[in-house]
Design an enzyme around this catalytic site. Structure first.
Site, short mmCIF file in Angstrom:
data_model
loop_
_atom_site.label_atom_id
_atom_site.label_comp_id
_atom_site.label_asym_id
_atom_site.label_seq_id
_atom_site.Cartn_x
_atom_site.Cartn_y
_atom_site.Cartn_z
N THR A 407 0.77 -1.24 -0.04
CA THR A 407 0.04 0.10 -0.02
C THR A 407 1.00 1.28 0.03
O THR A 407 2.08 1.32 0.27
CB THR A 407 -1.21 0.03 1.13
OG1 THR A 407 -1.84 -1.18 1.46
CG2 THR A 407 -2.07 1.22 1.10
N GLU A 427 -3.09 -4.22 -2.59
CA GLU A 427 -2.82 -5.10 -1.47
C GLU A 427 -1.59 -5.52 -1.40
O GLU A 427 -0.68 -4.81 -0.81
CB GLU A 427 -3.76 -6.36 -1.52
CG GLU A 427 -3.73 -7.47 -0.40
CD GLU A 427 -3.22 -7.04 0.92
OE1 GLU A 427 -3.66 -5.97 1.47
OE2 GLU A 427 -2.78 -8.06 1.54
N ASP A 449 -7.74 -9.81 1.91
CA ASP A 449 -7.89 -9.05 3.23
C ASP A 449 -9.15 -9.58 4.05
O ASP A 449 -9.50 -9.24 5.22
CB ASP A 449 -8.24 -7.37 3.19
CG ASP A 449 -6.81 -6.86 3.14
OD1 ASP A 449 -5.66 -7.27 3.36
OD2 ASP A 449 -6.86 -5.60 2.92
N SER A 470 -10.53 -3.28 5.68
CA SER A 470 -9.18 -2.48 5.18
C SER A 470 -8.72 -1.89 6.65
O SER A 470 -9.45 -1.86 7.64
CB SER A 470 -9.53 -1.54 4.33
OG SER A 470 -7.98 -0.80 4.28
N SER A 471 -7.40 -1.77 6.79
CA SER A 471 -6.96 -0.96 7.95
C SER A 471 -6.38 0.47 7.40
O SER A 471 -5.89 1.09 8.14
CB SER A 471 -5.51 -1.64 8.35
OG SER A 471 -6.04 -2.98 8.88
N1 GLY Z 1 -4.78 -4.00 1.80
C1 GLY Z 1 -4.35 -3.14 2.85
C2 GLY Z 1 -5.57 -2.42 3.73
O1 GLY Z 1 -6.59 -2.44 3.07
O2 GLY Z 1 -5.45 -2.43 4.98
#
Ligand code: GLY
Length: 592
Positions: A407, A427, A449, A470-471
Site C-alpha cells: 500500500t 494489497e 484481506d 481494510s486498515s
Molecule cells: N490492503 C491493505 C488494507 O486495506 O489495509
C-alpha cells in the site's frame, strides 16, 4: 491543545476544462512554473501555496505540477496516485482500490470516498475457506473488482477542477519517458521475481531479460501510458463493463501462466457484470475529539477511522500517555476491531467511538501489559464503573505474519486550504502478481484481506459484492474547524498503529512532525508479541519488558506521509527520511 490558524480559501471555477482562479485576493499567487527547475528528493519541505508528500519524487512532482497550474488538492492527488501506478506499481495502480479523506475548505466539511474493491457476486463466505493464504496471494481468485478508477472519477467530479484525462497526463509522461529505477523498486521486483516469472505478461514487463531492472536504469511502461491515454479518452466506462473490463475478466479467469510453471494458480470468479455493478461511494467520515482537536478518518469498510479513533479516545481517558499506554490502547482497540468492524450492517461505530466506551476500556490499562489476548468490549451504551486492571502478559511467539509493507499513502493541500489524505493499494506488494497482458498494470489481490474462515460471526468473511475490511487510515485533523494535520501510511494493519503512534509522538511525546515520523515504531494489534523496529527496542525495550511486554523484531514499519499547518499559511510537508528509501515532500513555494 495545539492551535494553528490557516489562511482563508479561494474558490476555483472550472471553465471549459481549464481552471480559473476566482476571485484574486490577498492570497499570494503561486510562482510561474519553471520548466527546467531542478527538484530534489527531500523528506521535509516548508513553504506556502500548497504542499505534497508521497513516497516518490515523480509522484510528488506530478502533484506539484498540477497545483502550480492552478489545480486543487483533489486534482493533484489523483495525478500523484496515477503516477504512483507507474513508479510504485507494486503498491498502487488503476486496478486497485483505496480511500480518500478530503477537507473541503470552502464548505469547511470533511468528506470521504470509498474506492475499496468488491468481491464478485459469485463469492460466498466459504469461497476462501481451506485455501492456503500464500496460494490465494498469487491467484485470480483474490482479485477484487477494482475501485480506483471509479474513485478518481467520483473525486474529480465532486471536488476536482480538471478531467480524468488531464489528471492522468503527468503519469502518461512518466510512463512514456521512464523513471530511474531505485533500490526500493529493484528490491521489490527481486522479492517478487519467483512469482512474476510464472506469468508471461508480468515477466515480460518487470523481468526484462529475465531479471529485475538494474538500479539506475530507466524503466519505461509504454503499455501503461497507452492504457492511461485510452482511459482518459473513453473514461471509466472502458473499465466498468467495456473493453478493458473484458480484458481484466479474461485475465482473472484465465491467468497467463508461463508454460512449464508448477504454480497452482486459482482462477477468479469476476464477471463483467461485477465491473458494471461497481460504485465508488461517498461515506460520512469517522470523527472523534482529542484534546479539543477533531480527528477525521475512514469509516467501514475500513477499520482505520474506528480503530485509530477508539485508541485515541482511550488515551484521552488516561492521566498519562507514554509508549506503554500507546501499546495498550492499541491492543484494546484491535480487540474491538476484530469483533465488530467489517463491511456488514450494524457496526456499532457510534459506541466504539464514544467517550463512555473509551473510559470503560481505559480502565483495563494498568502498570503492566495486560494478558493476551485482550477480549473485545461491549460497545452497548451501558458502561460499567472501572473494574480491576488486568495484569501479566503471556509471552507467546506468534504475531500476525501476513502484514507486509504493502500500500501507499499521499497527502496534498492546495492554496485554498483543501486537503487530501489518500491511501491507495493493490494489497500485497506486487498485488496478485498478474499483469493484464498488453496493458502494463498489475491486478490487486485485495480479497486476501477477508477472513478466510471458517469463522462464524466474523464480520469480515467474504460475501457477494462485499468489500474486505481494510486498515487504511487516511486521517485529517482539524483545530477550530481548520486543518492542522493530515497523515497516513501503508503497512496492512500496521497502518493503524503507525498513524496512532505518529499522533502520540506529536501530541504526547513532544516531537515535531518530522521527528514523529522518523521515530522508531512498534505495533501492538492484540497479539501476544508487539512487533517493533530495532531502534524502538533499543530505546524502550528494557523498560517495557519489565512491565510485561514481549517483543518480536519487525525491520521496518510503515512509510508515512503527512502535512502540518504551521499557521499564517505556512505548511510543513513531511515524508519518511529513510523507510522505503525515503519519501518526497514538496511545497509550491518556499517563500510567501
Ligand atoms: N490492503 C491493505 C488494507 O486495506 O489495509
Amino acid at each position: 491543545m495545539i492551535t494553528r490558524r490557516f489562511a482563508a480559501p479561494l474558490a476555483a471555477v472550472l471553465t471549459g476544462g481549464s481552471v480559473l482562479l476566482a476571485p484574486p485576493t490577498a492570497v499570494a499567487a503561486p510562482p510561474a512554473e519553471k520548466p527546467a527547475e531542478r527538484v530534489d528528493k527531500t523528506p521535509v519541505a516548508e513553504g506556502y501555496g500548497g504542499a505534497v508528500s508521497t513516497v516518490d519524487l515523480d509522484a510528488s512532482k506530478a502533484a506539484l505540477q498540477v497545483l502550480r497550474r492552478g489545480g486543487n488538492a483533489v486534482d493533484a492527488a489523483i495525478a500523484a496516485a496515477a503516477t504512483l501506478g507507474v513508479t510504485e506499481p507494486y503498491s498502487a495502480g488503476l486496478a486497485g482500490g483505496g480511500f480518500i479523506v478530503y477537507y473541503d475548505a470552502r464548505r469547511g466539511r470533511v468528506h470521504t470516498i470509498d474506492g475499496r474493491e468488491t468481491a464478485p457476486g459469485a463469492m460466498t463466505s466459504a469461497s476462501l475457506e481451506g485455501i492456503p493464504f500464500e496460494e490465494a496471494v498469487t491467484s485470480g481468485l483474490s482479485a477484487g473488482v477494482p475501485g480506483s478508477v471509479a474513485q478518481w472519477e467520483l473525486a474529480l467530479r465532486r471536488f476536482g477542477t480538471i478531467s480524468l484525462r488531464q489528471a492522468l497526463q503527468p503519469a502518461i509522461e512518466v510512463a512514456s519517458k521512464g523513471f530511474t529505477v531505485d533500490q526500493t523498486f529493484y528490491d521489490q521486483t527481486a522479492a517478487n521475481a519467483a512469482r512474476f516469472k510464472d506469468f508471461t505478461s508480468t515477466a515480460a514487463l518487470y523481468l526484462p531479460g529475465g531479471a529485475p531492472p538494474a538500479v539506475g536504469s530507466t524503466f519505461r511502461n509504454p503499455e501503461l501510458a497507452d492504457t492511461y491515454r485510452k482511459l482518459g479518452r473513453y473514461g471509466g466506462r472502458w473499465l466498468y463493463g467495456g473493453g478493458l473490463g473484458a480484458e481484466i475478466v479474461r485475465t482473472v479467469k484465465s491467468p497467463p501462466v508461463t508454460p512449464g510453471s508448477t504454480r497452482n494458480v486459482r482462477p477468479g470468479l469476476m464477471e463483467l457484470s461485477d465491473l458494471r455493478a461497481y460504485r465508488a461511494l461517498e461515506r460520512p467520515p469517522t470523527r472523534i475529539s482529542y484534546e479539543g482537536m477533531d480527528v477525521y478518518g475512514m469509516a467501514p469498510p475500513s477499520s482505520g477511522g474506528s480503530t485509530v479513533g477508539e485508541a485515541l479516545n482511550i488515551l484521552e481517558a488516561l492521566p498519562d500517555v507514554g509508549v506503554h499506554e500507546y501499546l495498550e490502547a492499541s491492543r484494546l482497540a484491535f480487540a474491538d476491531r476484530g469483533k465488530y468492524v467489517g463491511d456488514v450492517p450494524g457496526v456499532p461505530l457510534r459506541e466504539l467511538l464514544s467517550d463512555g466506551f473509551a473510559k470503560e476500556r481505559a480502565c483495563l490499562i494498568g502498570e503492566r501489559a495486560m494478558a493476551h489476548p485482550a477480549p473485545a468490549g461491549e460497545p452497548d451504551g451501558d458502561y460499567a464503573p472501572c473494574p480491576a486492571p488486568a495484569g501479566g502478559a503471556q509471552p507467546e511467539t506468534a504475531g500476525p505474519a501476513r502484514e507486509g509493507p504493502e500500500t501507499t499513502h499521499l497527502v496534498v493541500t492546495d492554496r485554498w486550504g483543501n486537503v487530501v489524505a489518500y491511501n491507495i493499494t493493490i494489497e500485497s506488494t506486487g498485488g496478485n502478481g498478474i499483469v493484464v497482458p498488453g496493458r502494463g498494470f498489475l491486478l490487486n489481490n485485495e480479497l486476501t484481506d477477508f477472513t478466510f474462515g471458517p469463522a462464524p460471526g466474523d464480520p469480515n468473511l467474504p460475501g457477494p459484492g462485499k468489500r474486505p475490511r481494510s486498515s487504511m487510515a487516511p486521517t485529517i485533523v482539524l483545530d477550530d474547524g481548520r486543518p492542522l494535520l493530515a497523515l497516513g501510511s501503508p503497512g496492512g494493519s500496521t497502518i493503524i498503529t503507525t498513524v496512532l503512534q505518529i499522533l502520540v509522538n506529536r501530541w504526547e511525546l513532544g516531537m515535531s512532525l518530522p521527528e514523529a515520523l522518523a521515530a522508531p515504531r512498534a505495533t501492538q494489534r492484540n497479539t501476544a508479541q508487539t512487533q517493533a523496529e530495532q531502534a524502538f527496542l533499543d530505546r524502550y525495550g528494557a523498560e517495557l519488558t519489565a512491565r510485561g511486554h514481549s517483543f518480536a523484531l519487525n525491520p521496518e514499519i510503515g512509510a508515512a506521509t503527512a502535512v502540518e499547518f504551521l499557521g499564517k499559511g505556512r505548511l510543513q510537508a513531511v515524508a519518511e527520511p529513510s523507510r522505503r528509501g525515503g519519501g518526497s515532500a514538496l511545497v509550491v513555494s518556499p517563500a510567501r
